[in-house]
Motif scaffolding. Structure first.
Motif, PDB file in Angstrom:
ATOM      1  N   ILE A   3       0.830  -1.212   0.000  1.00 34.13           N
ATOM      2  CA  ILE A   3       0.000   0.000   0.000  1.00 34.13           C
ATOM      3  C   ILE A   3       0.862   1.259   0.000  1.00 34.13           C
ATOM      4  CG2 ILE A   3      -1.716   1.336   1.300  1.00 34.13           C
ATOM      5  CD1 ILE A   3      -2.855  -1.138  -0.125  1.00 34.13           C
ATOM      6  N   LEU A  57      -3.411   1.561  -2.736  1.00 34.40           N
ATOM      7  CA  LEU A  57      -4.856   1.776  -2.649  1.00 34.40           C
ATOM      8  C   LEU A  57      -5.391   2.350  -3.972  1.00 34.40           C
ATOM      9  CD1 LEU A  57      -7.116   1.477  -0.513  1.00 34.40           C
ATOM     10  CD2 LEU A  57      -6.732   3.872   0.070  1.00 34.40           C
ATOM     11  N   GLU A  75      -7.960   0.555  -6.752  1.00 30.40           N
ATOM     12  CA  GLU A  75      -9.149   1.237  -7.288  1.00 30.40           C
ATOM     13  C   GLU A  75      -9.099   1.301  -8.815  1.00 30.40           C
ATOM     14  OE1 GLU A  75      -9.088   4.914  -5.120  1.00 30.40           O
ATOM     15  OE2 GLU A  75     -10.197   4.047  -3.425  1.00 30.40           O
ATOM     16  N   ALA A  84      -3.627  -7.196  -0.276  1.00 30.93           N
ATOM     17  CA  ALA A  84      -2.915  -5.979   0.098  1.00 30.93           C
ATOM     18  C   ALA A  84      -2.039  -6.242   1.317  1.00 30.93           C
ATOM     19  CB  ALA A  84      -3.914  -4.868   0.402  1.00 30.93           C
ATOM     20  N   THR A 103       0.235  -3.909   4.162  1.00 34.80           N
ATOM     21  CA  THR A 103       0.471  -2.535   4.575  1.00 34.80           C
ATOM     22  C   THR A 103       1.171  -2.463   5.925  1.00 34.80           C
ATOM     23  OG1 THR A 103      -0.562  -0.408   5.070  1.00 34.80           O
ATOM     24  CG2 THR A 103      -1.846  -2.366   5.580  1.00 34.80           C
ATOM     25  N   ASP A 126      -8.172   1.300   8.142  1.00 36.60           N
ATOM     26  CA  ASP A 126      -7.362   0.907   6.981  1.00 36.60           C
ATOM     27  C   ASP A 126      -7.939  -0.319   6.291  1.00 36.60           C
ATOM     28  OD1 ASP A 126      -5.638   2.933   7.393  1.00 36.60           O
ATOM     29  OD2 ASP A 126      -3.881   1.681   7.849  1.00 36.60           O
ATOM     30  N   ARG A 171     -11.018   0.461   4.383  1.00 35.58           N
ATOM     31  CA  ARG A 171     -10.748   1.254   3.188  1.00 35.58           C
ATOM     32  C   ARG A 171     -10.159   0.384   2.080  1.00 35.58           C
ATOM     33  NH1 ARG A 171      -7.654   4.724   5.609  1.00 35.58           N
ATOM     34  NH2 ARG A 171      -5.869   4.644   4.236  1.00 35.58           N
ATOM     35  N   ILE A 172      -9.229  -0.504   2.484  1.00 34.81           N
ATOM     36  CA  ILE A 172      -8.551  -1.347   1.502  1.00 34.81           C
ATOM     37  C   ILE A 172      -9.511  -2.389   0.924  1.00 34.81           C
ATOM     38  CG2 ILE A 172      -6.764  -3.112   1.260  1.00 34.81           C
ATOM     39  CD1 ILE A 172      -5.128  -1.368   3.327  1.00 34.81           C
ATOM     40  N   ALA A 199     -11.959  -0.751  -1.337  1.00 32.87           N
ATOM     41  CA  ALA A 199     -11.424  -0.410  -2.659  1.00 32.87           C
ATOM     42  C   ALA A 199     -11.468  -1.617  -3.591  1.00 32.87           C
ATOM     43  CB  ALA A 199      -9.992   0.105  -2.538  1.00 32.87           C
ATOM     44  N   TYR A 206      -6.148  -8.789   3.122  1.00 35.36           N
ATOM     45  CA  TYR A 206      -5.384  -7.704   3.737  1.00 35.36           C
ATOM     46  C   TYR A 206      -4.458  -8.286   4.792  1.00 35.36           C
ATOM     47  CZ  TYR A 206      -4.944  -3.818   7.079  1.00 35.36           C
ATOM     48  OH  TYR A 206      -4.492  -2.870   7.933  1.00 35.36           O
TER      49      TYR A 206
END
Ligand code: MN
Length: 129
Positions: free
Chosen positions: A62, A70, A74, A89, A91, A98, A101-102, A105, A110
């Protein structure tokens, strides 16, 4: 008889990660388990590389210079072909919000750094086999 390793042969993974050490760790680990890896340091090349390499999944850092993972997730979601490729993802900042949001997207999964190797491998297998 199929082994763990042979099952992952022919699975292609694009790893987008600006940190050399992490990129090498992820690449070496997945190669050792039979995955075909395309390592990429520069996120600005990620979408073009994904189109060219046609991976079964993308591992996306990220925090990168020039472009955030991110934003790349998107952008992939906005592309008819790239939207079908699952993204895991990773990060360094696992602040509250977070993950939402990830995943919001479009990421399939994650992981927060530091990522344990067993946890990392399990997350990859959960997505791509
Ligand atoms: Mn980074």
């Amino acid at each position: 008889m199929q082994t763990e390793v042979s099952k992952s042969v022919n699975k292609k993974v694009l790893i987008v990660e600006d940190n050399e050490l992490n990129l090498k760790l992820f690449t070496d680990l997945l190669r050792a388990h039979g995955y075909t890896i395309e390592p990429l340091r520069d996120g600005r090349e990620a979408l073009a590389k994904a189109r060219e390499f046609a991976p079964d999944m993308v591992i996306m850092d990220i925090q990168m210079p020039h472009v955030s993972g991110l934003d790349l997730i998107e952008q992939m979601q906005g592309d008819a072909v790239l939207a079908t490729i699952p993204v895991l993802a990773v990060t360094a900042y696992a602040g509250k919000g977070d993950e939402e949001r990830i995943l919001g997207a479009g990421a399939r999964g994650y992981l927060s750094k530091p990522v344990g190797m067993a946890q990392f491998l399990a997350a990859v297998k959960a997505i791509v086999g």
